[in-house]
Design an enzyme around this catalytic site. Structure first.
Site, PDB file in Angstrom:
ATOM      1  N   GLY A   1      35.209  44.829  41.734  1.00 28.45           N
ATOM      2  CA  GLY A   1      36.099  43.676  41.549  1.00 28.45           C
ATOM      3  C   GLY A   1      35.403  42.369  41.859  1.00 28.45           C
TER       4      GLY A   1
ATOM      5  N   VAL B   1      38.103  51.278  38.775  1.00 28.85           N
ATOM      6  CA  VAL B   1      37.834  52.077  39.978  1.00 28.85           C
ATOM      7  C   VAL B   1      38.805  53.254  40.123  1.00 28.85           C
ATOM      8  CG1 VAL B   1      36.715  50.220  41.297  1.00 28.85           C
ATOM      9  CG2 VAL B   1      39.202  50.551  41.480  1.00 28.85           C
TER      10      VAL B   1
ATOM     11  N   ASN C   1      35.916  46.325  47.069  1.00 27.68           N
ATOM     12  CA  ASN C   1      36.739  45.108  47.104  1.00 27.68           C
ATOM     13  C   ASN C   1      37.859  45.117  46.062  1.00 27.68           C
ATOM     14  OD1 ASN C   1      37.186  41.997  47.434  1.00 27.68           O
ATOM     15  ND2 ASN C   1      36.739  42.327  45.257  1.00 27.68           N
TER      16      ASN C   1
ATOM     17  N   TYR D   1      51.408  48.064  48.863  1.00 25.57           N
ATOM     18  CA  TYR D   1      50.129  47.373  49.079  1.00 25.57           C
ATOM     19  C   TYR D   1      49.665  47.607  50.519  1.00 25.57           C
ATOM     20  CZ  TYR D   1      46.795  43.472  49.422  1.00 25.57           C
ATOM     21  OH  TYR D   1      45.671  42.708  49.625  1.00 25.57           O
TER      22      TYR D   1
ATOM     23  N   ALA E   1      50.516  50.017  52.533  1.00 26.55           N
ATOM     24  CA  ALA E   1      50.148  51.432  52.723  1.00 26.55           C
ATOM     25  C   ALA E   1      48.743  51.690  52.187  1.00 26.55           C
ATOM     26  CB  ALA E   1      51.158  52.330  52.014  1.00 26.55           C
TER      27      ALA E   1
HETATM   28  P1  NAP Z   1      41.782  38.711  42.632  1.00 24.96           P
HETATM   29  O1  NAP Z   1      41.422  37.281  42.677  1.00 24.96           O
HETATM   30  O2  NAP Z   1      43.067  39.121  41.994  1.00 24.96           O
HETATM   31  O3  NAP Z   1      40.563  39.532  41.980  1.00 24.96           O
HETATM   32  C1  NAP Z   1      40.686  40.925  41.836  1.00 24.96           C
HETATM   33  C2  NAP Z   1      39.367  41.500  41.379  1.00 24.96           C
HETATM   34  O4  NAP Z   1      39.520  42.941  41.344  1.00 24.96           O
HETATM   35  C3  NAP Z   1      38.965  41.063  39.994  1.00 24.96           C
HETATM   36  O5  NAP Z   1      37.555  40.955  39.954  1.00 24.96           O
HETATM   37  C4  NAP Z   1      39.435  42.223  39.112  1.00 24.96           C
HETATM   38  O6  NAP Z   1      38.663  42.397  37.925  1.00 24.96           O
HETATM   39  C5  NAP Z   1      39.183  43.394  40.037  1.00 24.96           C
HETATM   40  N1  NAP Z   1      39.970  44.581  39.716  1.00 24.96           N
HETATM   41  C6  NAP Z   1      41.314  44.690  39.665  1.00 24.96           C
HETATM   42  N2  NAP Z   1      41.650  45.953  39.321  1.00 24.96           N
HETATM   43  C7  NAP Z   1      40.494  46.639  39.161  1.00 24.96           C
HETATM   44  C8  NAP Z   1      40.178  47.970  38.801  1.00 24.96           C
HETATM   45  N3  NAP Z   1      41.127  48.865  38.535  1.00 24.96           N
HETATM   46  N4  NAP Z   1      38.864  48.334  38.727  1.00 24.96           N
HETATM   47  C9  NAP Z   1      37.887  47.422  38.987  1.00 24.96           C
HETATM   48  N5  NAP Z   1      38.124  46.152  39.331  1.00 24.96           N
HETATM   49  C10 NAP Z   1      39.417  45.767  39.417  1.00 24.96           C
HETATM   50  O7  NAP Z   1      41.877  39.320  44.127  1.00 24.96           O
HETATM   51  P2  NAP Z   1      41.264  38.789  45.511  1.00 24.96           P
HETATM   52  O8  NAP Z   1      42.278  37.944  46.156  1.00 24.96           O
HETATM   53  O9  NAP Z   1      39.886  38.297  45.308  1.00 24.96           O
HETATM   54  O10 NAP Z   1      41.233  40.162  46.323  1.00 24.96           O
HETATM   55  C11 NAP Z   1      40.072  40.948  46.459  1.00 24.96           C
HETATM   56  C12 NAP Z   1      40.353  42.030  47.494  1.00 24.96           C
HETATM   57  O11 NAP Z   1      40.696  41.420  48.727  1.00 24.96           O
HETATM   58  C13 NAP Z   1      41.532  42.932  47.110  1.00 24.96           C
HETATM   59  O12 NAP Z   1      41.264  44.249  47.526  1.00 24.96           O
HETATM   60  C14 NAP Z   1      42.664  42.348  47.932  1.00 24.96           C
HETATM   61  O13 NAP Z   1      43.661  43.300  48.192  1.00 24.96           O
HETATM   62  C15 NAP Z   1      41.928  41.932  49.180  1.00 24.96           C
HETATM   63  N6  NAP Z   1      42.606  40.916  49.962  1.00 24.96           N
HETATM   64  C16 NAP Z   1      42.906  39.689  49.420  1.00 24.96           C
HETATM   65  C17 NAP Z   1      43.530  38.742  50.209  1.00 24.96           C
HETATM   66  C18 NAP Z   1      43.862  37.369  49.706  1.00 24.96           C
HETATM   67  O14 NAP Z   1      44.558  36.619  50.425  1.00 24.96           O
HETATM   68  N7  NAP Z   1      43.413  36.970  48.511  1.00 24.96           N
HETATM   69  C19 NAP Z   1      43.874  39.054  51.533  1.00 24.96           C
HETATM   70  C20 NAP Z   1      43.570  40.297  52.044  1.00 24.96           C
HETATM   71  C21 NAP Z   1      42.921  41.222  51.253  1.00 24.96           C
HETATM   72  P3  NAP Z   1      39.042  41.628  36.518  1.00 24.96           P
HETATM   73  O15 NAP Z   1      38.655  40.179  36.715  1.00 24.96           O
HETATM   74  O16 NAP Z   1      38.187  42.306  35.510  1.00 24.96           O
HETATM   75  O17 NAP Z   1      40.505  41.788  36.337  1.00 24.96           O
END
Ligand code: NAP
Length: 263
Positions: free
Chosen positions: A26, A78, A104, A170, A172
């Site tokens: 990701g 993934v 990630n 989420y 969980a």
């Molecule tokens: P984001 O901006 O929505 O980006 C998500 C990324 O994951 C994108 O690169 C997307 O690829 C990829 N992705 C989604 N589904 C996928 C799959 N099935 N296989 C491979 N790649 C996939 O999210 P983010 O905020 O950066 O979050 C990244 C991680 O941090 C996540 O695990 C999230 O739960 C965690 N997190 C985020 C926050 C926050 O506040 N933002 C807080 C705590 C934890 P595409 O571009 O190709 O769609």
């Protein structure tokens, strides 16, 4: 101190990732993109995974290469175990092994559990938890060869530690990642591969864009002791440290990057 991708200047050896190959899932957007860019800036060669956004992943690789580094874009879902195995193999074949896996990739489909659709529940667990399991499984034999350079870093969430109404599935999935982290840390410790998690709080990305508007943003800020939303680069710094030689004696740890939201 100045860091440039591929041509690392003035970086202490304990923080350098030169000669390491990393795969970040990701990595086309948000936190994953920042992680991939930071690992590259520390000297790592990077596999930039994406689900559908190939153009963004290729653009990041182009940036890394222009700065003197090495990166390839690798598309796979993934949640698809066979696709993960093929993607990990491609990274190891083309980049020459694998030392660092960063799980990630994640999605968030929010709403009250009693109204949630089964397909959304399944997809959340499949991407956020099973996806990490498949990546760890596929990467493990290469990481074992990497010995004390071997690292797995799982991106969990504050919500996995504290829970959050409207985010049951989420939460969980993110709590599950912590169990995975601690169990696999024990399984791989004998071969000096470390397994850790980072637990971000609220970070400015596409995922949180809608939730961090107007009054909701103000109410959230009031609960965060550091009184601001985090940046993706701040999570990336924590991941880069866990990936570095400096963190060789840290395993099974959950590193919070949350502005004090949960302690
Ligand atoms: P984001 O901006 O929505 O980006 C998500 C990324 O994951 C994108 O690169 C997307 O690829 C990829 N992705 C989604 N589904 C996928 C799959 N099935 N296989 C491979 N790649 C996939 O999210 P983010 O905020 O950066 O979050 C990244 C991680 O941090 C996540 O695990 C999230 O739960 C965690 N997190 C985020 C926050 C926050 O506040 N933002 C807080 C705590 C934890 P595409 O571009 O190709 O769609």
């Amino acid at each position: 101190m100045r860091y440039t991708s591929g041509a690392v200047t003035a970086l202490p050896p304990s923080l350098s990732l030169t000669d390491r190959v990393a795969l970040v899932t990701g990595a086309s957007r948000g936190i994953g993109r920042a992680i991939a860019a930071t690992l590259a800036a520390r000297g790592a060669t990077v596999g930039v995974n994406y689900a559908s956004n190939e153009a963004a992943a290729v653009a990041l690789c182009d940036e890394i290469i222009a700065a003197g580094g090495k990166a390839i874009a690798v598309g796979f879902d993934v949640a698809d175990e066979d696709a993960v195995a093929a993607g990990v193999k491609r990274v190891t074949d083309e980049l020459g092994g694998l030392h660092i896996l960063v799980n990630n990739a994640g999605i968030s489909i929010d709403g009250l559990l009693m109204r949630a659709k089964q397909e959304d529940l399944r997809r959340t667990l499949a991407v956020n938890l099973e996806g990490a399991v498949y990546c760890c499984k596929a990467a493990a034999r290469y990481l074992l060869k990497a010995k004390d350079a071997g690292r797995i870093i799982n991106v969990s969430s504050v919500v996995g530690e504290t829970g959050n109404g409207g985010q049951s599935m989420y939460a969980a999935s993110k709590a599950g990642l912590l169990g995975l982290t601690k169990s696999l840390a024990q399984e791989l410790a004998g071969r000096r591969v470390t397994v850790n998690a980072v637990s971000p709080g609220f970070i400015e990305t596409d995922m949180t864009d809608a939730a961090l508007q107007g009054d909701a943003r103000e109410q959230l800020l009031a609960k965060i002791p550091l009184r601001r939303i985090g940046a993706a680069t701040e999570v990336a710094e924590a991941v880069a440290w866990l990936a570095s030689p400096a963190a060789a004696y840290v395993t099974g740890h959950v590193l919070r990057v949350n502005g004090g939201l949960a302690m």
